[in-house]
Scaffold this motif. Sequence first.
Motif, PDB file in Angstrom:
ATOM      1  N   TRP A   1       0.832  -1.213   0.000  1.00  0.00           N
ATOM      2  CA  TRP A   1       0.000   0.000   0.000  1.00  0.00           C
ATOM      3  C   TRP A   1       0.862   1.256   0.000  1.00  0.00           C
ATOM      4  O   TRP A   1       0.575   2.217  -0.721  1.00  0.00           O
ATOM      5  CB  TRP A   1      -0.912   0.004   1.232  1.00  0.00           C
ATOM      6  CG  TRP A   1      -1.927  -1.094   1.232  1.00  0.00           C
ATOM      7  CD1 TRP A   1      -2.379  -1.800   0.161  1.00  0.00           C
ATOM      8  CD2 TRP A   1      -2.603  -1.631   2.381  1.00  0.00           C
ATOM      9  NE1 TRP A   1      -3.291  -2.743   0.543  1.00  0.00           N
ATOM     10  CE2 TRP A   1      -3.462  -2.663   1.898  1.00  0.00           C
ATOM     11  CE3 TRP A   1      -2.571  -1.352   3.738  1.00  0.00           C
ATOM     12  CZ2 TRP A   1      -4.276  -3.394   2.749  1.00  0.00           C
ATOM     13  CZ3 TRP A   1      -3.381  -2.079   4.594  1.00  0.00           C
ATOM     14  CH2 TRP A   1      -4.218  -3.090   4.102  1.00  0.00           C
TER      15      TRP A   1
ATOM     16  N   GLU B   1      -7.748   1.606  -1.415  1.00  0.00           N
ATOM     17  CA  GLU B   1      -9.025   1.378  -2.098  1.00  0.00           C
ATOM     18  C   GLU B   1      -8.841   0.543  -3.350  1.00  0.00           C
ATOM     19  O   GLU B   1      -9.660  -0.327  -3.666  1.00  0.00           O
ATOM     20  CB  GLU B   1      -9.661   2.720  -2.451  1.00  0.00           C
ATOM     21  CG  GLU B   1     -10.093   3.544  -1.243  1.00  0.00           C
ATOM     22  CD  GLU B   1     -10.645   4.895  -1.634  1.00  0.00           C
ATOM     23  OE1 GLU B   1     -11.025   5.054  -2.812  1.00  0.00           O
ATOM     24  OE2 GLU B   1     -10.684   5.793  -0.783  1.00  0.00           O
ATOM     25  N   VAL B   2      -7.755   0.789  -4.087  1.00  0.00           N
ATOM     26  CA  VAL B   2      -7.508   0.039  -5.320  1.00  0.00           C
ATOM     27  C   VAL B   2      -7.213  -1.425  -5.015  1.00  0.00           C
ATOM     28  O   VAL B   2      -7.774  -2.330  -5.633  1.00  0.00           O
ATOM     29  CB  VAL B   2      -6.339   0.678  -6.107  1.00  0.00           C
ATOM     30  CG1 VAL B   2      -5.894  -0.242  -7.245  1.00  0.00           C
ATOM     31  CG2 VAL B   2      -6.744   2.026  -6.658  1.00  0.00           C
ATOM     32  N   GLN B   3      -6.331  -1.683  -4.019  1.00  0.00           N
ATOM     33  CA  GLN B   3      -5.846  -3.041  -3.790  1.00  0.00           C
ATOM     34  C   GLN B   3      -6.881  -3.926  -3.117  1.00  0.00           C
ATOM     35  O   GLN B   3      -6.957  -5.124  -3.404  1.00  0.00           O
ATOM     36  CB  GLN B   3      -4.558  -3.000  -2.960  1.00  0.00           C
ATOM     37  CG  GLN B   3      -3.822  -4.324  -2.924  1.00  0.00           C
ATOM     38  CD  GLN B   3      -2.365  -4.150  -2.577  1.00  0.00           C
ATOM     39  OE1 GLN B   3      -1.736  -3.178  -2.967  1.00  0.00           O
ATOM     40  NE2 GLN B   3      -1.818  -5.087  -1.838  1.00  0.00           N
TER      41      GLN B   3
ATOM     42  N   THR C   1     -10.157  -3.199  -3.187  1.00  0.00           N
ATOM     43  CA  THR C   1     -11.418  -2.946  -3.925  1.00  0.00           C
ATOM     44  C   THR C   1     -12.530  -2.464  -2.995  1.00  0.00           C
ATOM     45  O   THR C   1     -13.653  -2.958  -3.056  1.00  0.00           O
ATOM     46  CB  THR C   1     -11.870  -4.216  -4.674  1.00  0.00           C
ATOM     47  OG1 THR C   1     -12.159  -5.250  -3.740  1.00  0.00           O
ATOM     48  CG2 THR C   1     -10.820  -4.683  -5.650  1.00  0.00           C
TER      49      THR C   1
ATOM     50  N   GLY D   1     -13.403   1.092  -2.630  1.00  0.00           N
ATOM     51  CA  GLY D   1     -14.094   2.057  -3.485  1.00  0.00           C
ATOM     52  C   GLY D   1     -15.135   2.888  -2.768  1.00  0.00           C
ATOM     53  O   GLY D   1     -16.331   2.655  -2.895  1.00  0.00           O
TER      54      GLY D   1
ATOM     55  N   LEU E   1      -2.763   1.068 -12.222  1.00  0.00           N
ATOM     56  CA  LEU E   1      -3.961   0.444 -11.669  1.00  0.00           C
ATOM     57  C   LEU E   1      -3.979  -1.054 -11.958  1.00  0.00           C
ATOM     58  O   LEU E   1      -4.284  -1.877 -11.082  1.00  0.00           O
ATOM     59  CB  LEU E   1      -5.203   1.113 -12.262  1.00  0.00           C
ATOM     60  CG  LEU E   1      -6.554   0.568 -11.807  1.00  0.00           C
ATOM     61  CD1 LEU E   1      -6.781   0.887 -10.338  1.00  0.00           C
ATOM     62  CD2 LEU E   1      -7.678   1.151 -12.657  1.00  0.00           C
TER      63      LEU E   1
ATOM     64  N   ASN F   1      -3.459  -4.124  -9.077  1.00  0.00           N
ATOM     65  CA  ASN F   1      -4.466  -5.175  -8.911  1.00  0.00           C
ATOM     66  C   ASN F   1      -3.850  -6.557  -9.026  1.00  0.00           C
ATOM     67  O   ASN F   1      -4.188  -7.468  -8.246  1.00  0.00           O
ATOM     68  CB  ASN F   1      -5.573  -5.009  -9.957  1.00  0.00           C
ATOM     69  CG  ASN F   1      -6.657  -4.047  -9.513  1.00  0.00           C
ATOM     70  OD1 ASN F   1      -7.515  -4.390  -8.719  1.00  0.00           O
ATOM     71  ND2 ASN F   1      -6.591  -2.825 -10.013  1.00  0.00           N
TER      72      ASN F   1
END
Length: 336
Positions: free
Chosen positions: A49, A106-108, A110, A112, A129, A133
Amino acid sequence: FVGKNGACNVAHKNIREQGRFLQDVFTTLVDLKWPHTLLIFTMSFLCSWLLFGMVWWLIAFAHGDLDHSTRLQRDPAEGAAGSAAGFVPCVTSIHSFTSAFLFSIEVQVTIGFGGRMVTEECPAAILVLIVQNIVGLVINAIMLGCIFMKTSQAHRRAETLIFSKHAVIALREGRLCFMLRVGDLRKSMIISATIRMQVVKKTASLEGEVVPLNQIDIQMENPVGGNSIFLVSPLIIYHVIDKNSPLYDISPMNLHHHEDLEIIVILEGVVETTGITTQARTSYLADEILWGQRFVPIVAEEDGRYSVDYSKFGNTVKVPTPSCTARQLEEDKSIM
């Protein structure tokens, strides 16, 4: 050599090729102690992160998103005019490294929350991105697999496979036998269970070579024949002390003088519920072998079912047994 809990009393020292452990990272992680595993589990996610948070911050800095966000915070009217003029950030609502770090989480994972998102303005942001992932999926697969394997390790099932605290030597069918009792506390069975025994003692060859831990397989017998056992109820496993046995010349008088004598028992099988192969081990030193005793019965029929009384699992009673070696017993029989 082997403790009652199955642990081997062996210390590995001066291992020079430590890199071999890194060639099998997954097994190394599973073999670590729980505090170390949880620390690596936490740090793997936290470091990823932070790393990608720094990447998102650099993308926003290089594209000028941070300057535009600063102007928007200081002068909303100017920021609105800038937006109307056509400025599109790579990632919306990134004002500092803290917001970039939150977006990385939030990306890793998910999550959101909807406040930050990637736009089509920067192809590099889209590539990052995708990479994050993929990296997140790899970390999840490795770490969650490691946690699962640690919680379902085969030796956990072995905790409910029990051996009698003492072994006994007594007559069975007119022959001296070394006997022990084994049982399974769970109702789910051990499939294809096999059991074997070894004598571990210090020996010397004819050439003078000293073997400190010479392992000698000893032939054993059980009620169903062979090494396979049907462990639905406790069984008495026994070894006939004949001329091929390492115990052939042991008598009750010199039994406790064999300080280097140790008999190891190994039980292996497949756990019925998980399909994982498990192994339970124990050992009997010379002072843990009782001469002239046998195990008391613990299986009785009650109300049409067989009942096992585990409170008597290790209980023994004295029985008439010759105080001589198996060799002397056979010689006396041959004379008669």
